[in-house]
Design an enzyme around this catalytic site. Sequence first.
Site: not given
Ligand code: DGL
Length: 262
Positions: A3-4, A66, A145, A177, A179
Amino acid sequence: MFDSGLGGLTVVRALREALPNEDVVYLGDTARVPYGTKGAATVVRYAIGCTKYLVDRGVKAVVIACNTVSAVAPERLRIEFDLPVLGVIDPGARAAVAASVTGRIGVLATTGTVASGAYARAVQQYSTRAEVFSQAAPLLVPLAEEGWTEGEVPNLIIDRYLLPLREANVDALVLGCTHYPLLRPAIELRARALLGQSVNVVDSAQSAAADVADFLRTRQMQNERGDRGTLELLVTDLPATFETIATRFLGERVSGTTQVNL
Ligand code: DGL
């Protein structure tokens, strides 16, 4: 799985519920997060680096946790690497089609995911009748977050993002997403108030976990060992910063995170 950053831990959580025996190596690219505001070419380049790292570690399959990466990179990763690569958008789209009666589907996601049009394309595979209305909801990432997941502030922001979807008359809403599952109670509450009591909220993390479980089972790739699988956490920036917030996303105490260089 990669993931990012730390958001993908919502997918780890769902995956470990669906597949408790699998050993998971999770790579969070915390040094380069966020991906959601970056261009597709940059995200693909980062995704190749993360996947290469995991492939070198000897994993049997790669799960892209992600949404932003799943929106722009899976085809490229499948060309570059000789192992199964599973993303979160396709299962989320399939679940949304199943959850919608009217075929009008709303998606909340990052700017990058919305710009890619990936949910609309994926939905078209399962229903030619369904229509996707996507809304970028970037402020929900820092809210999750920060732990500001209920009350006046998130409700106001969620309402602003839901207004265009109310105009579109959607009856299913995809949390597109990593989050957003943390904000699910607030999003559900506001969605019921604004879009109608019968709106169905679809969590792409849960749909993706079910999809991975299905994939491994049908190919007889699942771990047959009886004990609980291990979870190894790797990040590209300071582990301490990650661990403070990660516990909330994973739903269990996070420790022993290792910093790696890609
Ligand atoms: N993990 C990213 C997503 O699911 C969200 C956080 C980011 O922008 O890196 O799109």
